[in-house]
Design a protein around this motif. Sequence first.
Motif, PDB file in Angstrom:
ATOM      1  N   PHE A 158      21.218   0.840  -4.230  1.00 29.30           N
ATOM      2  CA  PHE A 158      21.684   0.705  -2.718  1.00 29.30           C
ATOM      3  C   PHE A 158      23.068   0.242  -2.917  1.00 29.30           C
ATOM      4  O   PHE A 158      23.666  -0.758  -3.255  1.00 29.30           O
ATOM      5  CB  PHE A 158      20.952  -0.435  -1.897  1.00 29.30           C
ATOM      6  N   LEU A 167      16.196   0.634   5.893  1.00 26.01           N
ATOM      7  CA  LEU A 167      16.889   1.927   5.426  1.00 26.01           C
ATOM      8  C   LEU A 167      17.000   2.741   6.414  1.00 26.01           C
ATOM      9  O   LEU A 167      17.904   3.824   6.617  1.00 26.01           O
ATOM     10  CB  LEU A 167      16.308   2.686   4.163  1.00 26.01           C
ATOM     11  N   GLU A 201      26.726   3.664   3.418  1.00 23.51           N
ATOM     12  CA  GLU A 201      26.813   2.566   3.818  1.00 23.51           C
ATOM     13  C   GLU A 201      28.117   1.753   3.715  1.00 23.51           C
ATOM     14  O   GLU A 201      28.556   1.662   2.638  1.00 23.51           O
ATOM     15  CB  GLU A 201      25.708   1.634   3.425  1.00 23.51           C
ATOM     16  N   ILE A 237      26.709  -0.213  -1.224  1.00 21.22           N
ATOM     17  CA  ILE A 237      27.381  -0.548   0.031  1.00 21.22           C
ATOM     18  C   ILE A 237      28.817  -0.200  -0.368  1.00 21.22           C
ATOM     19  O   ILE A 237      29.434  -0.915  -1.211  1.00 21.22           O
ATOM     20  CB  ILE A 237      27.240  -2.194   0.430  1.00 21.22           C
ATOM     21  N   PRO A 296      32.464 -10.532   3.416  1.00 19.73           N
ATOM     22  CA  PRO A 296      31.308 -11.064   4.150  1.00 19.73           C
ATOM     23  C   PRO A 296      29.902 -11.070   3.561  1.00 19.73           C
ATOM     24  O   PRO A 296      29.110 -10.577   4.453  1.00 19.73           O
ATOM     25  CB  PRO A 296      31.492 -10.110   5.560  1.00 19.73           C
ATOM     26  N   PHE A 297      29.691 -11.569   2.467  1.00 17.95           N
ATOM     27  CA  PHE A 297      28.282 -11.371   1.692  1.00 17.95           C
ATOM     28  C   PHE A 297      28.026 -12.793   1.618  1.00 17.95           C
ATOM     29  O   PHE A 297      28.794 -13.836   1.340  1.00 17.95           O
ATOM     30  CB  PHE A 297      28.462 -10.782   0.708  1.00 17.95           C
ATOM     31  N   ARG A 298      26.588 -13.093   1.434  1.00 19.31           N
ATOM     32  CA  ARG A 298      25.940 -14.237   1.327  1.00 19.31           C
ATOM     33  C   ARG A 298      26.365 -14.339  -0.274  1.00 19.31           C
ATOM     34  O   ARG A 298      26.664 -13.538  -1.060  1.00 19.31           O
ATOM     35  CB  ARG A 298      24.511 -13.869   1.131  1.00 19.31           C
ATOM     36  N   ARG A 335      32.274   6.962   5.231  1.00 19.41           N
ATOM     37  CA  ARG A 335      31.043   7.029   5.997  1.00 19.41           C
ATOM     38  C   ARG A 335      30.576   8.305   6.286  1.00 19.41           C
ATOM     39  O   ARG A 335      29.394   8.447   6.626  1.00 19.41           O
ATOM     40  CB  ARG A 335      31.482   6.457   7.557  1.00 19.41           C
ATOM     41  N   ASN A 372      21.393  -7.594   6.021  1.00 14.34           N
ATOM     42  CA  ASN A 372      20.916  -8.662   5.336  1.00 14.34           C
ATOM     43  C   ASN A 372      21.622  -9.339   4.337  1.00 14.34           C
ATOM     44  O   ASN A 372      21.419 -10.415   3.916  1.00 14.34           O
ATOM     45  CB  ASN A 372      19.484  -8.234   4.624  1.00 14.34           C
ATOM     46  N   PHE A 373      22.826  -8.640   3.919  1.00 11.53           N
ATOM     47  CA  PHE A 373      23.495  -9.442   2.896  1.00 11.53           C
ATOM     48  C   PHE A 373      24.825  -9.688   3.406  1.00 11.53           C
ATOM     49  O   PHE A 373      25.633 -10.458   2.713  1.00 11.53           O
ATOM     50  CB  PHE A 373      23.997  -8.375   1.793  1.00 11.53           C
ATOM     51  N   LEU A 374      25.025  -9.680   4.746  1.00 11.84           N
ATOM     52  CA  LEU A 374      26.153  -9.952   5.442  1.00 11.84           C
ATOM     53  C   LEU A 374      26.164 -11.581   5.810  1.00 11.84           C
ATOM     54  O   LEU A 374      25.186 -11.782   6.189  1.00 11.84           O
ATOM     55  CB  LEU A 374      26.670  -9.155   6.584  1.00 11.84           C
ATOM     56  N   MET A 400      25.433   1.001  10.233  1.00 14.61           N
ATOM     57  CA  MET A 400      25.044  -0.321   9.369  1.00 14.61           C
ATOM     58  C   MET A 400      23.600  -0.346   9.204  1.00 14.61           C
ATOM     59  O   MET A 400      22.910  -0.476  10.177  1.00 14.61           O
ATOM     60  CB  MET A 400      25.693  -1.351  10.034  1.00 14.61           C
ATOM     61  N   LYS A 401      23.179  -0.203   8.237  1.00 13.86           N
ATOM     62  CA  LYS A 401      21.706  -0.409   7.997  1.00 13.86           C
ATOM     63  C   LYS A 401      21.372  -1.925   7.881  1.00 13.86           C
ATOM     64  O   LYS A 401      22.285  -2.709   7.577  1.00 13.86           O
ATOM     65  CB  LYS A 401      21.349   0.268   6.791  1.00 13.86           C
ATOM     66  N   SER A 443      24.492 -12.603  -3.668  1.00 14.40           N
ATOM     67  CA  SER A 443      23.679 -11.616  -3.130  1.00 14.40           C
ATOM     68  C   SER A 443      23.659 -10.423  -3.469  1.00 14.40           C
ATOM     69  O   SER A 443      22.730  -9.502  -3.485  1.00 14.40           O
ATOM     70  CB  SER A 443      23.859 -11.578  -1.583  1.00 14.40           C
ATOM     71  N   ILE A 474      19.638  -3.337   5.861  1.00 14.23           N
ATOM     72  CA  ILE A 474      19.695  -4.012   4.608  1.00 14.23           C
ATOM     73  C   ILE A 474      21.096  -4.462   4.310  1.00 14.23           C
ATOM     74  O   ILE A 474      21.245  -5.648   3.925  1.00 14.23           O
ATOM     75  CB  ILE A 474      19.112  -2.782   3.468  1.00 14.23           C
ATOM     76  N   THR A 475      22.072  -3.807   4.994  1.00 12.23           N
ATOM     77  CA  THR A 475      23.318  -4.224   4.599  1.00 12.23           C
ATOM     78  C   THR A 475      23.320  -5.530   5.380  1.00 12.23           C
ATOM     79  O   THR A 475      24.287  -6.794   4.930  1.00 12.23           O
ATOM     80  CB  THR A 475      24.455  -3.263   5.183  1.00 12.23           C
ATOM     81  N   GLU A 478      19.576   2.166  11.873  1.00 15.94           N
ATOM     82  CA  GLU A 478      21.094   1.987  11.851  1.00 15.94           C
ATOM     83  C   GLU A 478      21.627   1.663  13.022  1.00 15.94           C
ATOM     84  O   GLU A 478      21.448   2.295  14.042  1.00 15.94           O
ATOM     85  CB  GLU A 478      21.566   3.418  11.200  1.00 15.94           C
TER      86      GLU A 478
END
Lengths: 1306, 124
Positions: free
Chosen positions: A69, B90, A89, A71, A99-101, A84, B7-9, B1-2, A104, B4-5, B93
């Motif tokens: 996946f 997924l 994504e 990003i 801006p990520f954990r 995009r 989820n990491f933000l 923005m999905k 992660s 899943i994304t 969005e």
Amino acid sequence: MSSKEKTARSVALEQTYVHDVYEQLDAEGLHNEPWPKVEQFIDELEPGSIVCDIGCGNGKYLDINKSIFNIGAERSFKLSNIAREKQNEVIILDNLSLPFRDESLDAVISIAVIHHFASTERRVCALQELSRVLRIGGKLIISAWAMEQSHRKFETQDVLVPWHLPKQIKNPDFPISKDVFDYDVLSIYNGSYYNAKEESNTNFKSQKEINKKRNKFRKRKSLSTDSDSLTGSETCYSFIRRALQKLSGGRRLAMNRPWFLENWSNCTKTNNQKKYMDTDVCDCYDCIENIKDLPIELRRIDDFDVQLDIKFNSASTTTMSSFNDVSIRSKSVSNLRLSETECRSVSKQSSMDEDVKSTKSEDVSIASTNSLKKPKLVKQKKSICEDEMDELLDEPKDMTSSNNSPPEYKVLHEKYHQKQRKSVLKQRSLNEELMSTDRLKEKEQLKRNIQKQASLNEEYITQRHVFDSIKDSIFTSKGFHFIKMEFTNKIKNSTTNIEKVAGSSLKNGFVRIFQNWKNSDLISPTIPENESMDTFRKKLPYIEEKPNENTERRSSKEESSDSSKDSSLQSDTSVDSEDSFASVIYVPKSENMSPILSPGPISPRWKTTTAGSSLFSSLPNSPKIKQSSCPTSPKFKQLPLSLYPLTKQMSNPKPATDFHFCEKADNEFSYKDVAPSTKRQLNKTLAQKYSVQQIPKFRRTVNNTPSMANQAVETKSSTSNSNNTTTIEIPIITQTMCESPEPKETPPVDSRNERLKKIREILSKNPNFGSRTKDKSFPIVRRSSITNGKVEAVAKPLPKLLNLELFNPAVDDLDSDSSCISSPDSISDNFMAINCEKQSTIGLPDAVYGPVYPMKKTLLEAAADVANSLDQTVQKVIKYSPKAKRKVDTNEVMSILQRKYVDNEVLSESFAWPENWNEECHKHLTEFAEQISEKLLKQIDHYEEKNEACNESGYSDAYIARLSEELNDLTKISSEIQKQNEYLNKLSSKDKKLMQKKERQKKLLCDQCDKQQLGSTCKESSRLENCTCENRSQSDIKFKSLKNVSSDNTASTTPSTTSSSATLVKDLEMKLNGHDNISELSSCSSNINASDSNGFEEDPIPLNSNRGPRKSLTKNGGKTCENTNSGTKALSTSSTFNKSTDSSDSIESVISNKTGQGKESSEETKSQRSLDFSLTSNEGSTASLASNMEWKNIKTTTPGGGTTSDSKKPRLQNTKKSFNNSSMDELSEKLLAEHNNEKSSESLDSIQSEKNSGGEITFHRYYHVFREGELDNLIEKYVENLHIISSYYDHSSWCIIAEKVRVWTI
Amino acid sequence: MKLITHNFLSSKCMKGVNVGFPLKISASDVKVTEVDFNPEFVARIMQKIDYPALYTATESIGHLEDLPKQMVENYENDEHFLKKVHHALLQLEVINGELICPETGRKFPITNGIPNMLLNEDEI
């Protein structure tokens, strides 16, 4: 420097040269091919990995591995959108704050990102962020540009890399990149890069700098080319100086620490750095191919431990990536040792060069080795350096204003030479550490010199008091006559054989004449004769500059010398030594200064001296002329207004004095005294004199002419052919044609004659003088002039007078103002002067010739022919002359005609005087006069006939029908105009003021059309517009049928005008009636005038008609343009016309009112024009007066050509036809030019247009190129939990694959 | 923005934010796109997903559908569950909306499916 500042700078830099650039680039700008190794890295990731490509760009790595996946993270909105669109994504983020954990992501890709951070701190921060979001065991691939690249070398790690398109990057031909380079550097230096958020803005700025840059470039090239034999210390110096100034200025603004000063101070020391430079430089030679896409190097932008500092060294600043620069540097390096040793022993020039180079090299070396330096040390140096800096900066100024040479005023040229030398010395000394003592001395000297100079002028003047009169008489007469002779010869040749003359420009002819004169008259031993030509040529620009400067002569000269040293040098000498003809040519402008300096002393002095003799009474006039002319011109150029009224008055009284001068010598003084009197009085007197005493004046001249004749015979004598004598007069005519000072000329001549007389009386003892007077041969004249050389030192002021009269034409071309200035004497000139002053350069030359023209029609024509073949500028001037016809007062037409004959008579008489001297001469003269009179008569008859024929045929002309149609459609048009007004209001909402004006005018016009009743002002404006229309139509018709035009206009217009005139204001009616009557009564000229006047009156109708449809439809931008342009011309013409009519009526108040009205109307028309522009969007602002002037000229010329076409000689007619054609061509050209100009002007305002016109924009991206191992070191040192798996070089980048590991801290 | 994304933000990098996770979603426009279902892929991703965050996110955008509140045991073999997760992760969005920092309330706009996570200088 605080960390805040550093970060702020970094942020600004990145914003400008990274983010903004990427924001403006399209997808094409990115390298699209994914790097195989990155692909491999991505492919090898575990399926189901969460991978973030930070700095994904257009997302080319986001779809490589379908089992993960992806990003995409990008900072650029544009790029993120592009990515995009590929169904990726995408997140917009900043690498510095991901801006990520924590921990992660399975993998992070950072390709070509880290090198965009402007400081190590930020790079580390970015890396740490990458590591933070990476899970333990996650993999990271980082790539950053390498400093060591196969196809390009970076001098420093921080560079701005131009970026057109990816294809072109390796293309050596980057047309714009150079400039942009320079610009970028400069902008950064000026601290503007903080503000330069948009490339466009920066580019705008770059335009200004480009020229300078190019100059530098050239200089550098020259340096590099003959680097072995460098003698151009001055160029080198100036180059350095400029760079220093700019940099220093920018530095102070942007940065606290003067970086290059340290370097400067270090010049003598650092050998190590020089060695370093050697290595560095050697590579540069190989870069020739890549010069143009070499990046801009930002020195010391990021001293890791020291400070964050954007630094350019001087060398790199100016040409960062230019090969020339490199070569210079290299040379300096090679010569470094030599320079140090030789500095004092070798010639100063060489030392200078060496020093400069050494300094440069120092800068470079220091910059390159910046990391080695420690900030504290630098700062310590800074203070010292700053002092030096100031001194250095001051140096050039001092030099500009410095005059070290011993102040001997009479040997000005010498002085300037010395000064020049001195400046050179200073320049040299600059680099040597000559300093405070020498400089102080020099300054003191300079001050003293300046004072001396100031005082010198006075002394000079006073000392010359005694000689002045003599000199004046001699020089003026002599030079004048000489010039005349030359002129006449020229004219003869031209008239007889125009083609011959055509090849050579009038100017050249002038120059030649002057040269001859100068050579002959060359008095001052100091001036080398060979100088004349070159100096003259070089002078031209120099003098052109002068008028703008109201300051002291000295200062101006100094400035000029400073700016262009070579030319200024010679020019200075020549100017100062008025002996040379070249100097004479320009003198008028220089005089502008001189009178200012010493106006008071001269005039009073002369008064006193001449008080006893009535003959000398004329003399004061000449100075007045000077003054008047001088102030007027400056006035136009916005000189102090205080001078303005005075000049006016002065100019006015002068003609009066001339006229009355013979009658009452004392009257002149009274007139002088009266000079301050109001305009009205002057006008009155003028009018009276003009109408009544014109003839007597000429008779007076006849009476006076004895002296003149004497002069003529004396100076020119010899040849004594009728031609010669006639030529003497002819030159005047020609001059009048060119300059319009004809009436003016005669009086000065008179005065000169008188002076001559007096001189004879006084200096009869002088053998040289006697010989001169009796010498009849041409060469003898020269001798006499040479003999004058003794008196020579005094000669200056008088030649100035000559200059004013003679050379104004040339100057006029340059400055339309001067023409007005030059002709204060003529009555028409007076009117014109008023007009000019009020209209401000619009209508100047038109009226000037009014009175003169009818008198010397044939001559004028001939002159016009000559002029046709001459330069454009000359043409313009001459073009006015034909126009003058129109301006002649109808009332005075008859008188003028009479005058013509009288003139002829006068001529004959005046020439008769020489009888005593030479009977043959007299014979010839009389014959010639008779011939002239006959010609005139013939011409007049011819003209009348033609006019009649034209009138008859004119009615049938289609144009008339059109006019009538237009008249009928008047009401419709008015309605249309109203509509237009609304439309205009909508369109030109931008300029409300203009709109309001426009509306007012429009309303006025509408009222006009509807009611046929005009307020005076309203009528004026309408008239002007109408004039525009009329002129336009006239020109068109003339193009079609040259001769019918005027008659047609008169015929067609008269009825309408008469009908409409019934309701017109009194004054207007009077005018009209007078014109009509005159037209009926008088013949050709009167017809012309009437036609003009009628045209003016009738204008409203056609104008409205034309304007309305055009505007509403916006069909023809060009036509509208023409109309608008012609409108200005019409303005002038109408104003002049009004003037003339008023003068004929002798209504002073009316004149003033009219002028005021004219002014208002002109303004209104201007506003209208601007509105039109907004409407049609074809035309720009009215600001370009010059273009308008040209337009006017053209217009005037076209009708003039038509009128002049009546001339007897077929050849002349042909020439006139060609003239018309040429004028047509000119018209079109002017249109185009105007369009272009306006476009350009507009483009200046709008960046987009600039983009369109300026071409491609080169973007620069900021890179921090990494040395080998640098990135690894960064990671190892600052990102502990990243374990470098592999490090390799790929695609000019250092790539690192790292894995995040758990670090156990004990 | 999905999702899943999402989820990491995190807004952790903001000043004064300790966790910054999960970001609240205020979606104004949610789009459901078809994505090929790859159970292995989803299963692998599930290891890295913060499921509660995913649940709340899905709930917040109104597409919870019958996503179980608790992650199913042995989801690797539960294709039904994986499909649901697949849909949530997924196929959902957020095209337009906002991400809201749970601690500071800072809003990150989502436009055209792209969340703008840029921070001002003073927020770092």
